[in-house]
Design a protein around this motif. Sequence first.
Motif, PDB file in Angstrom:
ATOM      1  N   ALA A   1       1.031  -1.223   0.152  1.00 51.14           N
ATOM      2  CA  ALA A   1      -0.378  -0.080  -0.001  1.00 51.14           C
ATOM      3  C   ALA A   1       1.049   1.210  -0.266  1.00 51.14           C
ATOM      4  CB  ALA A   1      -0.811  -0.267   1.188  1.00 51.14           C
ATOM      5  N   ALA A   2       0.538   2.298  -0.439  1.00 51.70           N
ATOM      6  CA  ALA A   2       0.980   3.421  -0.214  1.00 51.70           C
ATOM      7  C   ALA A   2       0.008   5.124  -0.544  1.00 51.70           C
ATOM      8  CB  ALA A   2       2.452   3.583  -1.763  1.00 51.70           C
ATOM      9  N   SER A   3       0.827   5.670  -0.649  1.00 49.83           N
ATOM     10  CA  SER A   3      -0.335   7.254  -0.384  1.00 49.83           C
ATOM     11  C   SER A   3       0.350   8.477  -1.280  1.00 49.83           C
ATOM     12  CB  SER A   3      -0.660   7.320   1.247  1.00 49.83           C
ATOM     13  OG  SER A   3       0.199   7.697   2.023  1.00 49.83           O
ATOM     14  N   PHE A   4      -0.788   9.059  -1.332  1.00 53.27           N
ATOM     15  CA  PHE A   4      -0.254  10.607  -2.128  1.00 53.27           C
ATOM     16  C   PHE A   4      -0.998  11.712  -1.653  1.00 53.27           C
ATOM     17  CE2 PHE A   4      -3.156   8.420  -4.536  1.00 53.27           C
ATOM     18  CZ  PHE A   4      -3.660   9.957  -6.232  1.00 53.27           C
ATOM     19  N   TYR A   5      -0.266  12.890  -1.821  1.00 50.57           N
ATOM     20  CA  TYR A   5      -1.385  13.787  -1.549  1.00 50.57           C
ATOM     21  C   TYR A   5      -1.587  14.256  -3.085  1.00 50.57           C
ATOM     22  CZ  TYR A   5       0.558  14.111   2.993  1.00 50.57           C
ATOM     23  OH  TYR A   5       0.926  13.736   4.253  1.00 50.57           O
ATOM     24  N   VAL A   6      -3.156  14.949  -2.792  1.00 49.15           N
ATOM     25  CA  VAL A   6      -3.896  15.360  -3.910  1.00 49.15           C
ATOM     26  C   VAL A   6      -2.968  16.772  -4.834  1.00 49.15           C
ATOM     27  CG1 VAL A   6      -5.600  16.587  -5.245  1.00 49.15           C
ATOM     28  CG2 VAL A   6      -6.176  14.698  -3.288  1.00 49.15           C
ATOM     29  N   LEU A   7      -2.400  17.700  -3.250  1.00 50.75           N
ATOM     30  CA  LEU A   7      -2.040  18.892  -3.897  1.00 50.75           C
ATOM     31  C   LEU A   7      -0.222  18.794  -3.592  1.00 50.75           C
ATOM     32  CD1 LEU A   7      -3.678  21.551  -1.307  1.00 50.75           C
ATOM     33  CD2 LEU A   7      -4.839  20.992  -3.072  1.00 50.75           C
ATOM     34  N   ASP A   8      -0.061  20.298  -4.720  1.00 48.33           N
ATOM     35  CA  ASP A   8       1.786  20.333  -4.162  1.00 48.33           C
ATOM     36  C   ASP A   8       1.623  21.861  -5.153  1.00 48.33           C
ATOM     37  OD1 ASP A   8       4.143  20.147  -4.974  1.00 48.33           O
ATOM     38  OD2 ASP A   8       3.958  18.710  -7.334  1.00 48.33           O
ATOM     39  N   ILE A   9       1.313  22.419  -4.432  1.00 52.40           N
ATOM     40  CA  ILE A   9       1.539  23.792  -4.287  1.00 52.40           C
ATOM     41  C   ILE A   9       2.842  24.444  -4.483  1.00 52.40           C
ATOM     42  CG2 ILE A   9       0.074  26.051  -3.136  1.00 52.40           C
ATOM     43  CD1 ILE A   9      -1.750  24.546  -2.098  1.00 52.40           C
ATOM     44  N   GLU A  10       3.156  24.624  -5.312  1.00 52.75           N
ATOM     45  CA  GLU A  10       4.413  25.646  -5.852  1.00 52.75           C
ATOM     46  C   GLU A  10       4.461  26.816  -4.872  1.00 52.75           C
ATOM     47  OE1 GLU A  10       7.813  27.313  -9.541  1.00 52.75           O
ATOM     48  OE2 GLU A  10       6.137  25.296  -9.599  1.00 52.75           O
ATOM     49  N   LYS A  11       5.508  27.489  -4.368  1.00 50.27           N
ATOM     50  CA  LYS A  11       5.958  28.889  -3.109  1.00 50.27           C
ATOM     51  C   LYS A  11       7.033  28.617  -2.975  1.00 50.27           C
ATOM     52  CE  LYS A  11       3.938  27.533   1.291  1.00 50.27           C
ATOM     53  NZ  LYS A  11       2.487  27.104   2.082  1.00 50.27           N
ATOM     54  N   PRO A  12       7.564  30.299  -2.959  1.00 51.97           N
ATOM     55  CA  PRO A  12       9.117  30.525  -2.554  1.00 51.97           C
ATOM     56  C   PRO A  12       8.967  29.493  -1.222  1.00 51.97           C
ATOM     57  CG  PRO A  12       7.841  32.443  -3.173  1.00 51.97           C
ATOM     58  CD  PRO A  12       6.778  31.503  -3.072  1.00 51.97           C
ATOM     59  N   ASP A  13      10.438  29.236  -0.286  1.00 48.53           N
ATOM     60  CA  ASP A  13      10.642  29.273   0.561  1.00 48.53           C
ATOM     61  C   ASP A  13      10.795  30.692   0.959  1.00 48.53           C
ATOM     62  OD1 ASP A  13      13.102  29.767   0.486  1.00 48.53           O
ATOM     63  OD2 ASP A  13      13.362  27.195  -0.139  1.00 48.53           O
ATOM     64  N   ASP A  14      11.245  30.699   2.852  1.00 49.23           N
ATOM     65  CA  ASP A  14      12.088  31.669   3.262  1.00 49.23           C
ATOM     66  C   ASP A  14      13.361  32.334   2.838  1.00 49.23           C
ATOM     67  OD1 ASP A  14       9.796  31.389   4.948  1.00 49.23           O
ATOM     68  OD2 ASP A  14      11.035  29.765   6.687  1.00 49.23           O
ATOM     69  N   TYR A  15      13.853  31.630   1.790  1.00 51.57           N
ATOM     70  CA  TYR A  15      15.315  31.934   1.495  1.00 51.57           C
ATOM     71  C   TYR A  15      15.056  32.385   0.219  1.00 51.57           C
ATOM     72  CZ  TYR A  15      16.885  30.097   5.554  1.00 51.57           C
ATOM     73  OH  TYR A  15      17.175  29.689   6.447  1.00 51.57           O
ATOM     74  N   GLY A  16      13.862  32.536  -0.754  1.00 48.66           N
ATOM     75  CA  GLY A  16      13.622  32.688  -1.663  1.00 48.66           C
ATOM     76  C   GLY A  16      13.777  31.925  -2.856  1.00 48.66           C
ATOM     77  N   ASP A  17      13.832  30.707  -2.530  1.00 47.33           N
ATOM     78  CA  ASP A  17      13.886  29.362  -3.276  1.00 47.33           C
ATOM     79  C   ASP A  17      12.664  28.144  -3.670  1.00 47.33           C
ATOM     80  OD1 ASP A  17      16.433  29.802  -3.496  1.00 47.33           O
ATOM     81  OD2 ASP A  17      17.177  28.112  -2.129  1.00 47.33           O
ATOM     82  N   GLU A  18      12.688  27.387  -4.810  1.00 44.01           N
ATOM     83  CA  GLU A  18      11.321  26.625  -4.765  1.00 44.01           C
ATOM     84  C   GLU A  18      11.228  26.044  -3.577  1.00 44.01           C
ATOM     85  OE1 GLU A  18       9.886  24.335  -8.192  1.00 44.01           O
ATOM     86  OE2 GLU A  18      10.069  25.490  -9.157  1.00 44.01           O
ATOM     87  N   ASP A  19      10.095  25.993  -3.358  1.00 39.77           N
ATOM     88  CA  ASP A  19       8.822  24.772  -2.451  1.00 39.77           C
ATOM     89  C   ASP A  19       7.919  24.224  -2.925  1.00 39.77           C
ATOM     90  OD1 ASP A  19       9.073  23.039  -0.066  1.00 39.77           O
ATOM     91  OD2 ASP A  19       8.722  24.875   1.713  1.00 39.77           O
ATOM     92  N   HIS A  20       7.448  23.332  -2.603  1.00 39.40           N
ATOM     93  CA  HIS A  20       5.956  22.463  -3.158  1.00 39.40           C
ATOM     94  C   HIS A  20       5.672  21.852  -1.450  1.00 39.40           C
ATOM     95  CE1 HIS A  20       6.958  22.059  -7.156  1.00 39.40           C
ATOM     96  NE2 HIS A  20       8.502  22.228  -6.751  1.00 39.40           N
ATOM     97  N   ALA A  21       4.340  22.576  -1.231  1.00 43.25           N
ATOM     98  CA  ALA A  21       3.513  22.577  -0.344  1.00 43.25           C
ATOM     99  C   ALA A  21       2.721  21.291  -0.497  1.00 43.25           C
ATOM    100  CB  ALA A  21       3.114  23.245   0.382  1.00 43.25           C
ATOM    101  N   THR A  22       1.846  20.526   0.104  1.00 38.48           N
ATOM    102  CA  THR A  22       1.013  19.463   0.368  1.00 38.48           C
ATOM    103  C   THR A  22      -0.326  19.397   0.394  1.00 38.48           C
ATOM    104  OG1 THR A  22       1.843  18.234   1.457  1.00 38.48           O
ATOM    105  CG2 THR A  22       2.410  17.497  -0.487  1.00 38.48           C
ATOM    106  N   ASN A  23      -0.691  21.076   1.437  1.00 36.13           N
ATOM    107  CA  ASN A  23      -0.960  21.269   1.972  1.00 36.13           C
ATOM    108  C   ASN A  23      -1.910  22.690   1.385  1.00 36.13           C
ATOM    109  OD1 ASN A  23      -0.529  23.620   4.214  1.00 36.13           O
ATOM    110  ND2 ASN A  23       1.271  21.749   4.151  1.00 36.13           N
ATOM    111  N   ASN A  24      -3.000  23.178   2.023  1.00 37.66           N
ATOM    112  CA  ASN A  24      -3.883  24.133   1.817  1.00 37.66           C
ATOM    113  C   ASN A  24      -3.903  24.898   3.136  1.00 37.66           C
ATOM    114  OD1 ASN A  24      -4.918  27.105   0.868  1.00 37.66           O
ATOM    115  ND2 ASN A  24      -7.179  25.641   1.298  1.00 37.66           N
TER     116      ASN A  24
END
Length: 225
Positions: A148-171
């Motif tokens: 069994a495996a799981s995955f998140y529906v969301l992949d929200i791209e946004k900058p992190d605290d240093y301006g680098d690309e980050d991806h969030a799995t939550n709203n």
Amino acid sequence: MINRKNLARVAGVGAAATVAMGLFSTGAANADTFVALPGGTITKTLSDGTVVTVSLVGESANISPSLGSTPVHRNTWVSGSAQVSIAGGEDVGGKIYPGYVVGCQVNIAGGGVEGGVEGSLDWSDGESVTGGVGASSGGNLSLGPGQAASFYVLDIEKPDDYGDEDHATNNTFKGNDGSVTWADSTIGLSGCAGYAQARAFVRVKVETENVMSVVTLWGQPFSIG
């Protein structure tokens, strides 16, 4: 930016969708099977008296025949809306993590609405669901019998605290109400020659002045062939 593959729409308040059973295809032998799912609701009172209600509404799955006419490939499109309501606190806010568990010849119906896959899921790291073959950030999975495996529906791209690309799995939402709605998110499964199932989950993290808690709602398991 939300990953186009997921086609997830983030909203302040999600609307319930009315769905029906049916078949959609030009040929019956190759028909996609549309399944309306019941969703669910759970209410949890935190130790400081804050009441958190999590609902899954408008849930459905559109299940395709095996890709390439082989028994080890399946493709399913899933839709739904996760809705959160908080009472007993002022502008609490929180984070919503919607996702799915997929199993190949494994029971993913154990434990009730607050349980999970029997012996195969772990929330202990605080950020992800870990299954028998690990968690995934997308809906393309390769599973063998008993996995069994799981995955998140969301992949929200946004900058992190240093301006680098980050991806969030939550709203992240503010205030006492929030929701996430997704449409036609893909579950692609390969390698499973046996019976396969999937099951939605909605994980909500709430932090008040006095307590931090996680509330998890599980949807009904459904067959993907």
